[in-house]
Structures are given as structure tokens and as C-alpha cells.
Design an enzyme around this catalytic site. Structure first.
Site, short mmCIF file in Angstrom:
data_model
loop_
_atom_site.label_atom_id
_atom_site.label_comp_id
_atom_site.label_asym_id
_atom_site.label_seq_id
_atom_site.Cartn_x
_atom_site.Cartn_y
_atom_site.Cartn_z
CB THR A 109 43.04 43.91 69.12
OG1 THR A 109 43.54 44.06 67.78
CG2 THR A 109 44.19 43.83 70.10
CG ASP A 110 41.54 42.80 64.03
OD1 ASP A 110 41.74 43.98 64.38
OD2 ASP A 110 42.25 42.22 63.20
CB THR A 161 48.61 41.28 66.94
OG1 THR A 161 47.84 41.33 65.74
CG2 THR A 161 49.89 42.05 66.73
CD GLN A 215 23.64 54.12 60.51
OE1 GLN A 215 24.31 54.93 59.91
NE2 GLN A 215 22.62 53.50 59.96
CG ASP A 228 43.89 36.98 62.53
OD1 ASP A 228 44.82 37.59 62.00
OD2 ASP A 228 42.78 37.52 62.78
CB SER A 229 40.55 37.53 67.14
OG SER A 229 40.51 38.83 66.62
N1 ASP Z 1 44.48 40.24 63.46
C1 ASP Z 1 44.75 40.27 64.87
C2 ASP Z 1 43.68 39.50 65.60
O1 ASP Z 1 42.63 40.00 65.86
C3 ASP Z 1 44.81 41.67 65.35
C4 ASP Z 1 45.30 41.83 66.77
O2 ASP Z 1 45.37 40.91 67.57
O3 ASP Z 1 45.64 42.99 67.13
O4 ASP Z 1 43.90 38.36 65.91
#
Ligand code: ASP
Length: 350
Positions: free
Chosen positions: A98-99, A16, A288, A64-65
Site C-alpha cells: 500500500t505504501d 503487507t 500543498q 515491500d513496495s
Molecule cells: N510496507 C508495505 C508495502 O508497501 C505496506 C503495505 O503493503 O501495506 O509493501
């Protein structure tokens, strides 16, 4: 004459932070060098002036991760190992979506064990140019921590906090403070824009040892699919667990059990686990519950896990346990050695 300071290397992989709007929604964006310079120019002059110098590289295709796989983790570690070998950089920053950032960061820690310069992974919840974006402040913080020679490990920098990579989880879908380290305290924090490392928390002081990079092949036939993740639910049946574990491509499994190590006392289900262990599959259990470790055998009901050969992942994060299984299963190790290494802390993960 004094040597100029060694620069940092910034590796942009997508996410992102660098995304741009499109008709289909946000998409990974390029031209990051120019965009980063424009953003950094908006910092107050004194803060801009004392940022460490850096050079930037982009991975061939920003992603995109959600598109990352073990092969992506391997390519990233290979790139960093090559740059580390040149001894040109004082530290490295990886900008990542971030994902799945916590998976990539943990995987880097196993592949680049004993790294002797800072390797700081960061990203953002909003794109660089978006109103109220956290991207610039995260980049600034990551650069400042990556210039601290006392940091000798892979860390995640987000929302002013520095967390150990192998202890980090994404914890919020929207908040800027999106990452947490449930079972290990932060390694540092930004205070008045200054990076502060807390004493006695880094691998430098505890267990780091000399650099011993291990870069096994994560692209092999079944590497991406060799580990499965099974989250127990009340009523889970043996045949359901068997469906996950029986394919020959599956070589390891993360069992997410209850509380401090509890699981159904179902002989059929335990039999499925014992059979998989007997075939040399590496089965490990964690809770968990996000906080606290497990003690297999505390309850009679959970004791069967130990008898079935399941190892305790103690208080590891699922991301750190999963990437460690991938790391161990892609190396030519015997069953006993793999089990020993899983129980041994390699990068502060347990
Ligand atoms: N969809 C994005 C990713 O993981 C989310 C992010 O970067 O915050 O690439």
C-alpha cells in the site's frame, strides 16, 4: 454452447497483504496461490461460489513496495500489456504494497492508456493470515470489480471503495480505510458484497478513447532520478531550490506551493525557476492543500511562477503529477509537446 466466462488475471507483487513474520519484522511472502485459496475457502459458500474465476501469476520477487522504482512500474505495465494482448482475461487485479500503491497505479494508467478491460489495484493493511485482516475482503472486492466489463480504466479498490488510479492517495497509516480520492468522487462502491459502478464517472463515458498503450523505457540512465519533488516552506531560499534543480540529470520538478497557487515573490528564487525552465526542464506546480486545484496568478505573489514557465498541475495528486512527469520525460518529445501533454488529461488525472 455458451462460452465459459473469461477468467481474471491476478498479479501478485508483494506488500503487507502477502507478508509473513520474521525475526526482522514482516517480510514479503510467497506461496500466495495456496494461501489465497485457503483464505477464499473461509468465505461463506454462496459468496465463494459466485466469485469470478481467476488465474494467478507472481512477479519474480515479491517486494515491500518501498523498493518499487519507475523500472518496477515499467515491468508491471509490460507484463500486463503482454497478457492484455493475449485477450484471454476479462479483467486484471494487481496486488501491491500500500505504501507506494498510488504511484504504481497512476503510472500504470499512463502506460496503459485507454485500457479496455478493468485493471484493479489493491492491497491490504494487514497480512492475509493476521487476526482481523482486511486482505480477504479487499481481494474479494477487487475480483468483483475486475469482473465488471463497464469498468475500462485503472482503478484502486480498497475498503469497499473503487477510486480512479490517477486520483488516489494513501491517506492513513493504519486504518483499513486507508485510501482517498480528494478531488474526484469514487467510481464505485461495494454494497452488500455487490460491486456498484456509479454512472457517468468512468473514463469509458468521458475521455478513454481506444487503447493506446505507451511503454517508454523507464530504466534509462537517469529515469529514476530525473524528477524531483520540492515542497516549499516559509523562508525557502533560492540556493536551496537551485541545489535541487541544477544537476543535469534533473529534467523535471514538482513544486508543491501554497493555497491556490501561491509562492514567495522572491526574484532570486523565481530566477532559478526561470533558468531551469529555459534549459527545457519541465516544472509543474500543485498545492500543498490536499483538496482543490490551483490557479497560478490569482495572487500577485504567485504570478511569478507563470512568468518563470511553471505549469499548473491544477488538482492532480502529487503521485499522478510525478508519474506523469516521468512518463513524459522518458519519451522523445519536444519541449512544447511535453508541456502540451502535461496540460492535457491522458488518464482522467486532471
Ligand atoms: N510496507 C508495505 C508495502 O508497501 C505496506 C503495505 O503493503 O501495506 O509493501
Amino acid at each position: 454452447m455458451a462460452q465459459p466466462p473469461r477468467p481474471l488475471l491476478v498479479v501478485y507483487t508483494g506488500g503487507t497483504l502477502g507478508m509473513l513474520p520474521s525475526a526482522a519484522g514482516l517480510v514479503p511472502g510467497g506461496d500466495i496461490g495456496r494461501r489465497l485459496d485457503a483464505a477464499l475457502a473461509s468465505l461463506p459458500p454462496a459468496r465463494r461460489a459466485d466469485l469470478p474465476p481467476f488465474e494467478l501469476v507472481e512477479t519474480p520477487q515479491p517486494i515491500d513496495s518501498s523498493a518499487a522504482t519507475p523500472a518496477t512500474w515499467q515491468a508491471l505495465a509490460g507484463l500486463i500489456a503482454a497478457q492484455h494482448g493475449r485477450q484471454r482475461y476479462a479483467g486484471i487485479v494487481v496486488l501491491h504494497g500500500t505504501d507506494t500503491l498510488a504511484w504504481s497505479a497512476a503510472s500504470l494508467a499512463y502506460q496503459l492508456q485507454g485500457i479496455d478491460i478493468p485493471l484493479v489495484v489493491s492491497g491490504a493493511m494487514l497480512p492475509l493470515e493476521a487476526e482481523g485482516s482486511d486482505a480477504l475482503s479487499n481481494i474479494e472486492a477487487a475480483l468483483r470489480f475486475a469482473a465488471k466489463p463497464r469498468l475500462k480504466e485503472v482503478a484502486v479498490c480498497f475498503a469497499g471503495k473503487l477510486l480512479r488510479a490517477t486520483r488516489t492517495r494513501k491517506w492513513h497509516t493504519q486504518a483499513a480505510d486507508a485510501f482517498t480520492s480528494p478531488n474526484y468522487p469514487p467510481l464505485g462502491e461495494l454494497v452488500d458484497h455487490r460491486p456498484v459502478l456509479y454512472p457517468n464517472r468512468g473514463l469509458a463515458e468521458q475521455q478513454r478513447g481506444a487503447p493506446r498503450f505507451e511503454l517508454p523505457d523507464y530504466t534509462g540512465k537517469h529515469a529514476s532520478n530525473s524528477v524531483v519533488r520540492i515542497v516549499l516552506w516559509p523562508g525557502i531560499a533560492a540556493w536551496q531550490v537551485a541545489a535541487w534543480l541544477e544537476p543535469s540529470a534533473v529534467q523535471g520538478a514538482l513544486l508543491e506551493v501554497w493555497g491556490d497557487g501561491n509562492a514567495p515573490d522572491d526574484p532570486e528564487l523565481l530566477g532559478v525557476l526561470a533558468r531551469a525552465s529555459g534549459e527545457g526542464k519541465l516544472l509543474v506546480a500543485l498545492s500543498q492543500c490536499p483538496h482543490g486545484g490551483i490557479q497560478i496568478g490569482h495572487y500577485a505573489a504567485g504570478r511569478g511562477l507563470a512568468d518563470a514557465g511553471v505549469l499548473s498541475a491544477d488538482a492532480m495528486t502529487p503521485e499522478a503529477a510525478f508519474t506523469k512527469l516521468v512518463h513524459l520525460l522518458t519519451q522523445p518529445l519536444g519541449d512544447a509537446e511535453r508541456r502540451r501533454l502535461f496540460l492535457t488529461p491522458l488518464a482522467g488525472e486532471r
